[in-house]
Design a protein around this motif. Structure first.
Motif, PDB file in Angstrom:
ATOM      1  N   LEU A   1      32.780  27.138 -74.261  1.00  0.00           N
ATOM      2  CA  LEU A   1      34.198  26.826 -74.075  1.00  0.00           C
ATOM      3  C   LEU A   1      34.438  25.325 -74.109  1.00  0.00           C
ATOM      4  CD1 LEU A   1      35.110  29.364 -71.236  1.00  0.00           C
ATOM      5  CD2 LEU A   1      35.811  29.465 -73.636  1.00  0.00           C
ATOM      6  N   GLY A   2      33.444  24.556 -73.674  1.00  0.00           N
ATOM      7  CA  GLY A   2      33.574  23.099 -73.697  1.00  0.00           C
ATOM      8  C   GLY A   2      33.644  22.519 -75.088  1.00  0.00           C
ATOM      9  N   THR A   3      33.168  23.254 -76.104  1.00  0.00           N
ATOM     10  CA  THR A   3      33.284  22.775 -77.479  1.00  0.00           C
ATOM     11  C   THR A   3      34.717  22.867 -77.992  1.00  0.00           C
ATOM     12  OG1 THR A   3      32.771  24.964 -78.389  1.00  0.00           O
ATOM     13  CG2 THR A   3      30.922  23.489 -77.946  1.00  0.00           C
ATOM     14  N   ARG A   4      35.549  23.621 -77.271  1.00  0.00           N
ATOM     15  CA  ARG A   4      36.948  23.782 -77.684  1.00  0.00           C
ATOM     16  C   ARG A   4      37.919  23.102 -76.726  1.00  0.00           C
ATOM     17  NH1 ARG A   4      33.909  28.007 -79.151  1.00  0.00           N
ATOM     18  NH2 ARG A   4      34.295  29.027 -81.156  1.00  0.00           N
ATOM     19  N   GLU A   5      37.533  22.996 -75.468  1.00  0.00           N
ATOM     20  CA  GLU A   5      38.402  22.383 -74.479  1.00  0.00           C
ATOM     21  C   GLU A   5      37.555  21.485 -73.565  1.00  0.00           C
ATOM     22  OE1 GLU A   5      41.177  20.858 -72.566  1.00  0.00           O
ATOM     23  OE2 GLU A   5      41.793  22.380 -74.042  1.00  0.00           O
ATOM     24  N   PRO A   6      37.762  20.168 -73.566  1.00  0.00           N
ATOM     25  CA  PRO A   6      36.924  19.242 -72.785  1.00  0.00           C
ATOM     26  C   PRO A   6      36.886  19.550 -71.293  1.00  0.00           C
ATOM     27  CG  PRO A   6      38.280  18.046 -74.358  1.00  0.00           C
ATOM     28  CD  PRO A   6      38.750  19.456 -74.388  1.00  0.00           C
ATOM     29  N   LEU A   7      37.921  20.201 -70.767  1.00  0.00           N
ATOM     30  CA  LEU A   7      37.936  20.500 -69.341  1.00  0.00           C
ATOM     31  C   LEU A   7      36.741  21.346 -68.930  1.00  0.00           C
ATOM     32  CD1 LEU A   7      39.296  20.585 -66.541  1.00  0.00           C
ATOM     33  CD2 LEU A   7      40.617  22.567 -67.351  1.00  0.00           C
ATOM     34  N   PHE A   8      36.324  22.254 -69.810  1.00  0.00           N
ATOM     35  CA  PHE A   8      35.213  23.134 -69.473  1.00  0.00           C
ATOM     36  C   PHE A   8      33.884  22.383 -69.434  1.00  0.00           C
ATOM     37  CE2 PHE A   8      38.381  26.178 -71.007  1.00  0.00           C
ATOM     38  CZ  PHE A   8      38.345  27.108 -69.987  1.00  0.00           C
ATOM     39  N   LEU A   9      33.810  21.232 -70.111  1.00  0.00           N
ATOM     40  CA  LEU A   9      32.602  20.424 -70.003  1.00  0.00           C
ATOM     41  C   LEU A   9      32.435  19.888 -68.583  1.00  0.00           C
ATOM     42  CD1 LEU A   9      32.679  18.410 -73.358  1.00  0.00           C
ATOM     43  CD2 LEU A   9      31.243  20.372 -72.765  1.00  0.00           C
ATOM     44  N   TRP A  10      33.546  19.469 -67.980  1.00  0.00           N
ATOM     45  CA  TRP A  10      33.502  19.014 -66.588  1.00  0.00           C
ATOM     46  C   TRP A  10      33.164  20.173 -65.651  1.00  0.00           C
ATOM     47  CZ3 TRP A  10      33.624  13.987 -65.281  1.00  0.00           C
ATOM     48  CH2 TRP A  10      34.108  13.080 -66.239  1.00  0.00           C
ATOM     49  N   LEU A  11      33.759  21.325 -65.907  1.00  0.00           N
ATOM     50  CA  LEU A  11      33.448  22.491 -65.082  1.00  0.00           C
ATOM     51  C   LEU A  11      31.977  22.883 -65.197  1.00  0.00           C
ATOM     52  CD1 LEU A  11      36.593  24.750 -65.700  1.00  0.00           C
ATOM     53  CD2 LEU A  11      36.079  23.325 -63.710  1.00  0.00           C
ATOM     54  N   GLY A  12      31.448  22.804 -66.403  1.00  0.00           N
ATOM     55  CA  GLY A  12      30.030  23.108 -66.602  1.00  0.00           C
ATOM     56  C   GLY A  12      29.127  22.132 -65.888  1.00  0.00           C
ATOM     57  N   ALA A  13      29.513  20.836 -65.904  1.00  0.00           N
ATOM     58  CA  ALA A  13      28.703  19.823 -65.225  1.00  0.00           C
ATOM     59  C   ALA A  13      28.684  20.055 -63.713  1.00  0.00           C
ATOM     60  CB  ALA A  13      29.256  18.436 -65.533  1.00  0.00           C
ATOM     61  N   ILE A  14      29.775  20.575 -63.164  1.00  0.00           N
ATOM     62  CA  ILE A  14      29.826  20.871 -61.731  1.00  0.00           C
ATOM     63  C   ILE A  14      29.116  22.197 -61.431  1.00  0.00           C
ATOM     64  CG2 ILE A  14      31.379  21.375 -59.801  1.00  0.00           C
ATOM     65  CD1 ILE A  14      33.444  19.564 -61.151  1.00  0.00           C
ATOM     66  N   TYR A  15      29.328  23.176 -62.303  1.00  0.00           N
ATOM     67  CA  TYR A  15      28.754  24.507 -62.102  1.00  0.00           C
ATOM     68  C   TYR A  15      27.232  24.477 -62.150  1.00  0.00           C
ATOM     69  CZ  TYR A  15      27.334  29.251 -63.451  1.00  0.00           C
ATOM     70  OH  TYR A  15      26.710  30.473 -63.539  1.00  0.00           O
ATOM     71  N   SER A  16      26.668  23.672 -63.037  1.00  0.00           N
ATOM     72  CA  SER A  16      25.222  23.680 -63.256  1.00  0.00           C
ATOM     73  C   SER A  16      24.429  23.434 -61.977  1.00  0.00           C
ATOM     74  CB  SER A  16      24.860  22.660 -64.336  1.00  0.00           C
ATOM     75  OG  SER A  16      23.462  22.598 -64.510  1.00  0.00           O
ATOM     76  N   PRO A  17      24.641  22.320 -61.244  1.00  0.00           N
ATOM     77  CA  PRO A  17      23.861  22.125 -60.010  1.00  0.00           C
ATOM     78  C   PRO A  17      24.380  22.943 -58.835  1.00  0.00           C
ATOM     79  CG  PRO A  17      25.310  20.258 -60.352  1.00  0.00           C
ATOM     80  CD  PRO A  17      25.495  21.150 -61.544  1.00  0.00           C
ATOM     81  N   LEU A  18      25.708  23.120 -58.749  1.00  0.00           N
ATOM     82  CA  LEU A  18      26.276  23.779 -57.578  1.00  0.00           C
ATOM     83  C   LEU A  18      25.906  25.259 -57.528  1.00  0.00           C
ATOM     84  CD1 LEU A  18      28.035  23.602 -55.075  1.00  0.00           C
ATOM     85  CD2 LEU A  18      30.038  24.043 -56.513  1.00  0.00           C
ATOM     86  N   ALA A  19      26.070  25.962 -58.648  1.00  0.00           N
ATOM     87  CA  ALA A  19      25.753  27.390 -58.665  1.00  0.00           C
ATOM     88  C   ALA A  19      24.264  27.620 -58.432  1.00  0.00           C
ATOM     89  CB  ALA A  19      26.188  28.001 -60.002  1.00  0.00           C
ATOM     90  N   HIS A  20      23.427  26.738 -58.976  1.00  0.00           N
ATOM     91  CA  HIS A  20      21.984  26.875 -58.757  1.00  0.00           C
ATOM     92  C   HIS A  20      21.645  26.674 -57.281  1.00  0.00           C
ATOM     93  CE1 HIS A  20      17.691  25.784 -58.870  1.00  0.00           C
ATOM     94  NE2 HIS A  20      17.643  26.621 -59.891  1.00  0.00           N
TER      95      HIS A  20
END
Length: 257
Positions: free
Chosen positions: A108-127
């Motif tokens: 989704l981040g390849t289409r909407e930059p907002l999801f790149l930020w969400l992914g950066a937060i999700y990666s360490p937090l969800a783990h």
């Protein structure tokens, strides 16, 4: 690896330390636009690449270089409330859903930059949430291997040994040896050492009492051929301590409740 752990109740219990390490060979795709065009490369389909670089326009004329990267993947957990095989399956399933979520946010981040930020937060937090909940479950849950008396619980039956040949299983509780009650590892070993040519064990399995006869070889060896759940006579153990930034939020939640 079987280990002895001190439970939060103060009792010594049996657990398994799960450790695994995999070397992971990776290839990074590096775009080289200055070598595009007639550089003799292979033309790519319209959908390639699946994850497109930001700002790329004419991807058909880009040349890709493969750069090798050596990485390592590690896994480590403590199985207290469940069998190691069940623990590993549960962890693998949780990590699968975590990885699918991360992949979805990346796409989704390849289409909407907002999801790149969400992914950066999700990666360490969800783990961190996965690790925290897994450790909390093991610390707060009921231990699988614990001597609550009477008898001595078997933690692991050694393949091909006396207990295995007699049909004993993990979590069987040995109550008696030749009619004499045993309530500790020391008593069990003492009775086995003094037993004659015939060894009869009274065993509890799932609240059902049964009698098991050890072979003559076992009687001669004076050994059960199984790892026993630690008791108070065990002199070495691990302290199960786990710290996480999420512990602060858990403490605040408990206070509000």
């Amino acid at each position: 690896s079987p280990v002895c752990v001190q439970h939060k109740s103060g009792k010594l219990i049996g657990a398994y330390s799960l450790q695994k390490f995999w070397p992971v060979p990776l290839l990074a795709l590096v775009f080289m636009p200055e070598l595009g065009g007639g550089a003799g490369g292979i033309s790519m389909p319209d959908w390639w690449p699946l994850i497109k670089p930001a700002g790329a326009v004419d991807l058909q004329n880009l040349t890709l270089w493969l750069v090798p990267i050596v990485a390592g993947l590690g896994y480590g957990e403590l199985a207290i409330t469940m069998h190691p095989r069940k623990k590993v399956r549960m962890s693998a399933l949780n990590l699968l859903f975590y990885s699918l979520g991360l992949l979805g946010l990346t796409l989704l981040g390849t289409r909407e930059p907002l999801f790149l930020w969400l992914g950066a937060i999700y990666s360490p937090l969800a783990h961190e949430v996965l690790v925290f909940l897994a450790n909390l479950r093991e610390q707060e849950g009921q231990p699988l291997f614990i001597n609550e008396g009477p008898g001595v619980m078997i933690m692991e039956v050694l393949p091909g040994k006396s207990a295995d040949r007699a049909g004993l299983e993990s979590r069987d509780v040995v109550l008696e040896v030749n009619g004499l009650t045993v309530d500790s590892i020391a008593e069990l070993r003492s009775e086995l050492s003094m037993a004659g040519s015939e060894v009869l064990l009274t065993v509890k399995r799932n609240s059902r009492r049964m009698t098991v006869r050890l072979s003559q070889v076992a009687a001669q060896e004076k050994q059960l051929g199984a790892m026993l759940v630690p008791d108070e006579s065990t002199s070495t153990w691990l302290e199960n301590k786990f710290s996480s930034p999420l512990e602060l939020f858990r403490s605040m939640w408990q206070r509000t409740r």
